[in-house]
Design an enzyme around this catalytic site. Structure first.
Site, PDB file in Angstrom:
ATOM      1  N   GLU A 234       1.388   6.553 -33.536  1.00  0.00           N
ATOM      2  CA  GLU A 234       0.262   7.794 -32.917  1.00  0.00           C
ATOM      3  C   GLU A 234       0.346   7.939 -31.346  1.00  0.00           C
ATOM      4  O   GLU A 234       0.417   8.978 -30.931  1.00  0.00           O
ATOM      5  CB  GLU A 234      -0.993   7.662 -33.358  1.00  0.00           C
ATOM      6  CG  GLU A 234      -1.265   7.572 -34.777  1.00  0.00           C
ATOM      7  CD  GLU A 234      -0.771   8.822 -35.520  1.00  0.00           C
ATOM      8  OE1 GLU A 234      -0.821   9.846 -34.863  1.00  0.00           O
ATOM      9  OE2 GLU A 234      -0.601   8.838 -36.689  1.00  0.00           O
TER      10      GLU A 234
ATOM     11  N   TYR B 186      -8.183  13.025 -31.566  1.00  0.00           N
ATOM     12  CA  TYR B 186      -7.126  12.784 -32.683  1.00  0.00           C
ATOM     13  C   TYR B 186      -6.716  11.462 -33.244  1.00  0.00           C
ATOM     14  O   TYR B 186      -6.933  11.243 -34.152  1.00  0.00           O
ATOM     15  CB  TYR B 186      -5.847  13.681 -32.325  1.00  0.00           C
ATOM     16  CG  TYR B 186      -4.689  13.379 -33.085  1.00  0.00           C
ATOM     17  CD1 TYR B 186      -4.743  13.692 -34.564  1.00  0.00           C
ATOM     18  CD2 TYR B 186      -3.815  12.592 -32.995  1.00  0.00           C
ATOM     19  CE1 TYR B 186      -3.564  13.336 -35.290  1.00  0.00           C
ATOM     20  CE2 TYR B 186      -2.750  11.957 -33.738  1.00  0.00           C
ATOM     21  CZ  TYR B 186      -2.708  12.440 -34.917  1.00  0.00           C
ATOM     22  OH  TYR B 186      -1.682  12.122 -35.788  1.00  0.00           O
TER      23      TYR B 186
ATOM     24  N   ASP C 203      -5.133  17.861 -35.378  1.00  0.00           N
ATOM     25  CA  ASP C 203      -4.224  17.792 -34.512  1.00  0.00           C
ATOM     26  C   ASP C 203      -3.692  19.425 -34.238  1.00  0.00           C
ATOM     27  O   ASP C 203      -4.267  20.148 -34.987  1.00  0.00           O
ATOM     28  CB  ASP C 203      -2.716  16.834 -34.738  1.00  0.00           C
ATOM     29  CG  ASP C 203      -2.095  17.568 -35.935  1.00  0.00           C
ATOM     30  OD1 ASP C 203      -2.496  18.315 -36.534  1.00  0.00           O
ATOM     31  OD2 ASP C 203      -0.478  17.274 -35.814  1.00  0.00           O
TER      32      ASP C 203
END
Length: 309
Positions: free
Chosen positions: A35, A118, A136
Site C-alpha cells: 500500500e 485510504y 481510493d
DNA sequence: AAGTCGTGGGA
DNA sequence: TTCCCAAGACT
C-alpha cells in the site's frame, strides 16, 4: 442509483489480477508495504520492487533494523522518497510500540507515519477482512459514474466519500471482497481514460443511463515535472544513492547548472525532509548512511547488530 | 486547504 | 512530442 455488490463480487472472483501481494501467505505487514508503494505509483512498477523488498525485509522489525539509507536505495526510483522514509518510520513504530504486529484498528493505524485515510482502511480490509469503506481514486471514479452519473469524481471530500461507499457495502462477509472488486473495477475497466464499458459487469450504471455525459470541463491543473524542484531533488538523490561514501558539494552541484538558487533550495529541502544529512566535514549523504540499525525508539543507546563483517 | 512531493509508460 | 496520470499523505 446504487451498485449491486453481488455483481462486483462475482466479477472479481474471475477477473482479479494475480498480483503478488494478493497471495495466500502474504502477511499484514507485506500488504502494508504494498500500500505504501502503490500510493501514486502504478502496479507494474511496484511489483518487482515489492518482491525484492519483502524477501529482504519480511517483518516490521527487519525493516526497522535496516538503515534509512538502505531503505532509500531499495526504494530506488519508485517515486516520492518521502514515502520510503515514512515506511521505515512506520516499521520502527510498529516494531517498538505494537509488538512487531501491524495494528488491525483503523484509528490506531491512522496514528502511524505515512498511513492516511485510504491506507488505514485498505489494511483493515485486505489484511484483516474488516467491513470498512475503502476509498481510493479508483473507487471515487466508479461511484461518481455508476452511482451519480458523472464522468469524473469531484474534489475529494473525506466524509462524503466515505459515506458514499459505506452505503454500498454489503452487510455480510463479502464486504472486503466487494471493496477489492470495486477498486479492481476502477483500475482495469472503469478507467479514467477510455473506460471499457463494453465489458463492464455492472448491469446498471447511472453514467451510461444518462448517455455518458462528459466531464464539467474544469480539470484540476496538471502537475508539471520538468524544471521543478522535484526534478532537481530526484537528480540529487540519484547521486547520493549511487555513492556509499559521503559526497562533496561540488559533486551535487553539477546535476543542476541552470538555476543555482533552485538547486540550493532543493538540497535544503532534502535536508529538512530528513532524506539527506550533512557530515561533520560538510559532505552530504543519504540519511542514516552507515547505520547498522535504526536508532532506539526511546532515545537510548544505539543497539549494534551482531553481524560479522 | 491548495501546494508539494518522483517517475515513467501509454494515449 | 506532449500531456495525462497512477491503490495518497502531509502541511
Amino acid at each position: 442509483m446504487t451498485i449491486d455488490s453481488a455483481e462486483v463480487v462475482a466479477w472479481y472472483s474471475h477477473a482479479r489480477r494475480d498480483l503478488p501481494w494478493r497471495g495466500p501467505d502474504v502477511t499484514a505487514w507485506q500488504i502494508l508495504v504494498s500500500e505504501f508503494m502503490l500510493q501514486q505509483t502504478p502496479v507494474a512498477r511496484v511489483a518487482p520492487i515489492w518482491l525484492e523488498w519483502v524477501a529482504r525485509w519480511p517483518t516490521p522489525s527487519a525493516t526497522a533494523a535496516a538503515s534509512a539509507a538502505d531503505v532509500l536505495r531499495a526504494w530506488g526510483k519508485l517515486g516520492y522518497p518521502r514515502r520510503a522514509k515514512r515506511l521505515h518510520e512506520c516499521a520502527i513504530a510498529i516494531a517498538a510500540e505494537h509488538g512487531d504486529r501491524v495494528p488491525d484498528d483503523v484509528e490506531v493505524l491512522l496514528t502511524l507515519p505515512g498511513i492516511g485515510a485510504y491506507t488505514a482502511r485498505a489494511v483493515a480490509c485486505f489484511a484483516y477482512q474488516q467491513s470498512v469503506p475503502v476509498v481510493d481514486t479508483n473507487v471515487r471514479r466508479v461511484v461518481a459514474r455508476a452511482v451519480h452519473g458523472l464522468a469524473d469524481a469531484g474534489n475529494p471530500s473525506a466524509t462524503r466519500d466515505l459515506a458514499d461507499v459505506a452505503a454500498l457495502l454489503p452487510n455480510d462477509a463479502t464486504a472486503p471482497v466487494f471493496s477489492a472488486g470495486l477498486m479492481e473495477l476502477g483500475a482495469t475497466v472503469c478507467t479514467a481514460r477510455s473506460p471499457k464499458c463494453g465489458i463492464c459487469p455492472l448491469r446498471v450504471c447511472a453514467w451510461r443511463a444518462a448517455g455518458y455525459p462528459p466531464g464539467t470541463g474544469a480539470p484540476r491543473p496538471t502537475q508539471r515535472y520538468a524544471g521543478t524542484d522535484r526534478q532537481v531533488r530526484g537528480r540529487l538523490l540519484d547521486v547520493l544513492r549511487a555513492s556509499s561514501a559521503p559526497v562533496v558539494r561540488e559533486h551535487l552541484d553539477v546535476v543542476w547548472l541552470t538555476d543555482t538558487a533552485q538547486r540550493d533550495r532543493a538540497l535544503d529541502s532534502l535536508l529538512v525532509d530528513g532524506l539527506v544529512e550533512q557530515t561533520a566535514d560538510g559532505r552530504f549523504a543519504l540519511a542514516g548512511e552507515g547505520d547498522d540499525a535504526a536508532p532506539a525508539p526511546q532515545g537510548g543507546a544505539k543497539q549494534k547488530t551482531d553481524e560479522g563483517g
